[in-house]
Scaffold this motif. Structure first.
Motif, PDB file in Angstrom:
ATOM      1  N   VAL A  70       0.870  -1.168   0.000  1.00 18.07           N
ATOM      2  CA  VAL A  70       0.000   0.000   0.000  1.00 18.07           C
ATOM      3  C   VAL A  70       0.907   1.217   0.000  1.00 18.07           C
ATOM      4  N   VAL A  80      -3.503   0.297  -3.254  1.00 18.45           N
ATOM      5  CA  VAL A  80      -3.059  -1.078  -3.057  1.00 18.45           C
ATOM      6  C   VAL A  80      -2.290  -1.480  -4.316  1.00 18.45           C
ATOM      7  N   LEU A 114      -9.130   3.919  -0.147  1.00 14.16           N
ATOM      8  CA  LEU A 114      -8.164   3.100  -0.870  1.00 14.16           C
ATOM      9  C   LEU A 114      -8.607   2.970  -2.320  1.00 14.16           C
TER      10      LEU A 114
END
Length: 157
Positions: A70, A80, A114
């Motif tokens: 990450v 990611v 994310l």
């Protein structure tokens, strides 16, 4: 976690290099088209305070099973990268555990969202991400013009 452990590792170490070499070979075979693969990840991007690189290893043998990273893109946003599980270790929950720990590492960096990119031909990866709460978004960054890229995002805070 049954039968494996997750540890932080150096992106430039022999274990990481070996796993990433295998990942790159698998991606090159799956996506032989010119310009289809995006292999770049710099060690400083996953260094302390900026990200993490994790390796999953068999607890009995110490054999590396997979990896993931990450990296912080901007305050509150991380990506990611380099998710990979060796063929022989698939189906053991390694990828789910790696993804969950990467999410925890991102939270510790103050990340609230994310993002990731996976290939359109990687049904297992797509299933993992959808099952982990990610949803499709517009292609971003270096993936904007790639018809073989599928981008996803997840709010984590």
């Amino acid at each position: 976690m049954s039968g494996f452990r997750l540890t932080s590792a150096s992106l430039t170490g022999p274990v990481a290099r070996g796993l990433i070499h295998e990942l790159n070979a698998e991606l090159a075979a799956t996506y032989p088209e010119e310009g289809a693969n995006h292999f770049r990840l710099d060690p400083e991007e996953v260094g302390p305070g900026r990200g993490a690189f994790l390796v999953a290893s068999d607890v009995r043998t110490g054999v590396p099973l997979g990896c993931g990273a990450v990296r912080l893109l901007e305050p509150g946003l991380a990506e990611v990268k380099r998710m990979y599980v060796r063929q022989a270790a698939r189906g053991r929950g390694v990828s789910k555990a790696l993804l969950a720990e990467l999410e925890a590492r991102a939270l510790a960096l103050g990340v609230t969202r994310l993002v990731l990119e996976t290939g359109t031909r990687q049904a297992q990866a797509i299933g993992l991400y959808l099952g982990s709460g990610f949803s499709d978004i517009e292609r971003y960054g270096e993936y904007v013009g790639s018809e073989l890229s599928r981008c996803m995002a997840k709010s984590i805070a």
